[in-house]
Structure formats: structure tokens, C-alpha cells
Design a protein around this motif. Structure first.
Motif, PDB file in Angstrom:
ATOM      1  N   THR A  62      31.860  47.053  36.443  1.00 54.26           N
ATOM      2  CA  THR A  62      30.480  47.413  36.128  1.00 54.26           C
ATOM      3  C   THR A  62      29.629  46.251  35.644  1.00 54.26           C
ATOM      4  OG1 THR A  62      31.126  48.003  33.882  1.00 54.26           O
ATOM      5  CG2 THR A  62      31.171  49.755  35.535  1.00 54.26           C
ATOM      6  N   ASP A  63      30.214  45.065  35.435  1.00 53.06           N
ATOM      7  CA  ASP A  63      29.424  43.970  34.872  1.00 53.06           C
ATOM      8  C   ASP A  63      28.478  43.325  35.873  1.00 53.06           C
ATOM      9  OD1 ASP A  63      31.344  42.720  36.349  1.00 53.06           O
ATOM     10  OD2 ASP A  63      32.007  41.358  34.788  1.00 53.06           O
ATOM     11  N   GLY A  64      28.626  43.577  37.158  1.00 47.54           N
ATOM     12  CA  GLY A  64      27.686  43.058  38.143  1.00 47.54           C
ATOM     13  C   GLY A  64      28.015  41.666  38.636  1.00 47.54           C
ATOM     14  N   THR A  65      28.246  40.715  37.759  1.00 47.35           N
ATOM     15  CA  THR A  65      28.595  39.357  38.158  1.00 47.35           C
ATOM     16  C   THR A  65      29.807  38.889  37.370  1.00 47.35           C
ATOM     17  OG1 THR A  65      27.114  38.391  36.514  1.00 47.35           O
ATOM     18  CG2 THR A  65      26.219  38.737  38.714  1.00 47.35           C
ATOM     19  N   ASP A  66      30.542  37.997  37.962  1.00 47.04           N
ATOM     20  CA  ASP A  66      31.702  37.401  37.320  1.00 47.04           C
ATOM     21  C   ASP A  66      31.419  35.927  37.052  1.00 47.04           C
ATOM     22  OD1 ASP A  66      33.247  39.742  37.373  1.00 47.04           O
ATOM     23  OD2 ASP A  66      33.741  39.379  39.459  1.00 47.04           O
ATOM     24  N   GLN A  67      32.375  35.268  36.415  1.00 47.69           N
ATOM     25  CA  GLN A  67      32.201  33.849  36.123  1.00 47.69           C
ATOM     26  C   GLN A  67      32.147  33.076  37.428  1.00 47.69           C
ATOM     27  OE1 GLN A  67      35.133  32.237  33.521  1.00 47.69           O
ATOM     28  NE2 GLN A  67      34.442  30.148  33.779  1.00 47.69           N
ATOM     29  N   GLY A  68      31.117  32.275  37.607  1.00 50.40           N
ATOM     30  CA  GLY A  68      30.947  31.511  38.835  1.00 50.40           C
ATOM     31  C   GLY A  68      31.624  30.160  38.752  1.00 50.40           C
ATOM     32  N   ASN A  69      31.559  29.432  39.863  1.00 53.03           N
ATOM     33  CA  ASN A  69      32.093  28.084  39.901  1.00 53.03           C
ATOM     34  C   ASN A  69      30.960  27.088  40.194  1.00 53.03           C
ATOM     35  OD1 ASN A  69      31.687  28.861  42.505  1.00 53.03           O
ATOM     36  ND2 ASN A  69      33.759  28.473  43.206  1.00 53.03           N
ATOM     37  N   PHE A  70      29.892  27.204  39.422  1.00 53.38           N
ATOM     38  CA  PHE A  70      28.697  26.403  39.662  1.00 53.38           C
ATOM     39  C   PHE A  70      28.905  24.919  39.375  1.00 53.38           C
ATOM     40  CE2 PHE A  70      27.162  30.602  38.074  1.00 53.38           C
ATOM     41  CZ  PHE A  70      26.742  31.075  39.305  1.00 53.38           C
ATOM     42  N   PHE A  71      29.626  24.588  38.321  1.00 54.69           N
ATOM     43  CA  PHE A  71      29.757  23.198  37.905  1.00 54.69           C
ATOM     44  C   PHE A  71      31.123  22.621  38.238  1.00 54.69           C
ATOM     45  CE2 PHE A  71      26.687  25.153  34.972  1.00 54.69           C
ATOM     46  CZ  PHE A  71      25.576  24.432  35.337  1.00 54.69           C
TER      47      PHE A  71
END
Length: 73
Positions: A62-71
């Protein structure tokens, strides 16, 4: 140093893979995955005994987004 490459046939390249021919300074691949598994799914070993009478895996996110790998470049 430049390279002379002959015929190359690529059948498939995965989503987290890199196909490169020639000079390169830096190759940085990025991929992420989410895995759902029930009880006893990732057990390994010799003579393993797992007893799961009733098992269910909660796949509700339900959180919508997870931890990304942006950096992670």
C-alpha cells in the motif's frame, strides 16, 4: 584503442544486462526487483524438513513507491 569487430549476433539481452562493443569509460547497470515468497521458499540444505500446514504470502503493497536506486550510478 579502437577494435575491429566481425559479425555479432545478439539473441537476447536481459533487462539488467549490458551489451557493449568498443571503447567505454564507465558502464553502470541498474536494476531492482521485488520478490514475494511463502514459508519455506528459500530454504537450502541437505535433509531439510519443512512442515507448513497453512501458509499464505501477503503481497499487498500500500505504500505506492519503494526505495529507488537513484544515486547508485
Amino acid at each position: 584503442m579502437p577494435a575491429i569487430v566481425g559479425v555479432v549476433q545478439v539473441i537476447a539481452v536481459g533487462s539488467g544486462a549490458v551489451f557493449h562493443i568498443g571503447d567505454v569509460y564507465k558502464i553502470s547497470t541498474l536494476s531492482n526487483a521485488k520478490t514475494f515468497a511463502g514459508a519455506g521458499s528459500f530454504n537450502t540444505g541437505d535433509g531439510l524438513y519443512v512442515q507448513n500446514h497453512q501458509s499464505s504470502t501477503n503481497t499487498i503493497d500500500t505504500d505506492g513507491t519503494d526505495q529507488g536506486n537513484f544515486f547508485n550510478v
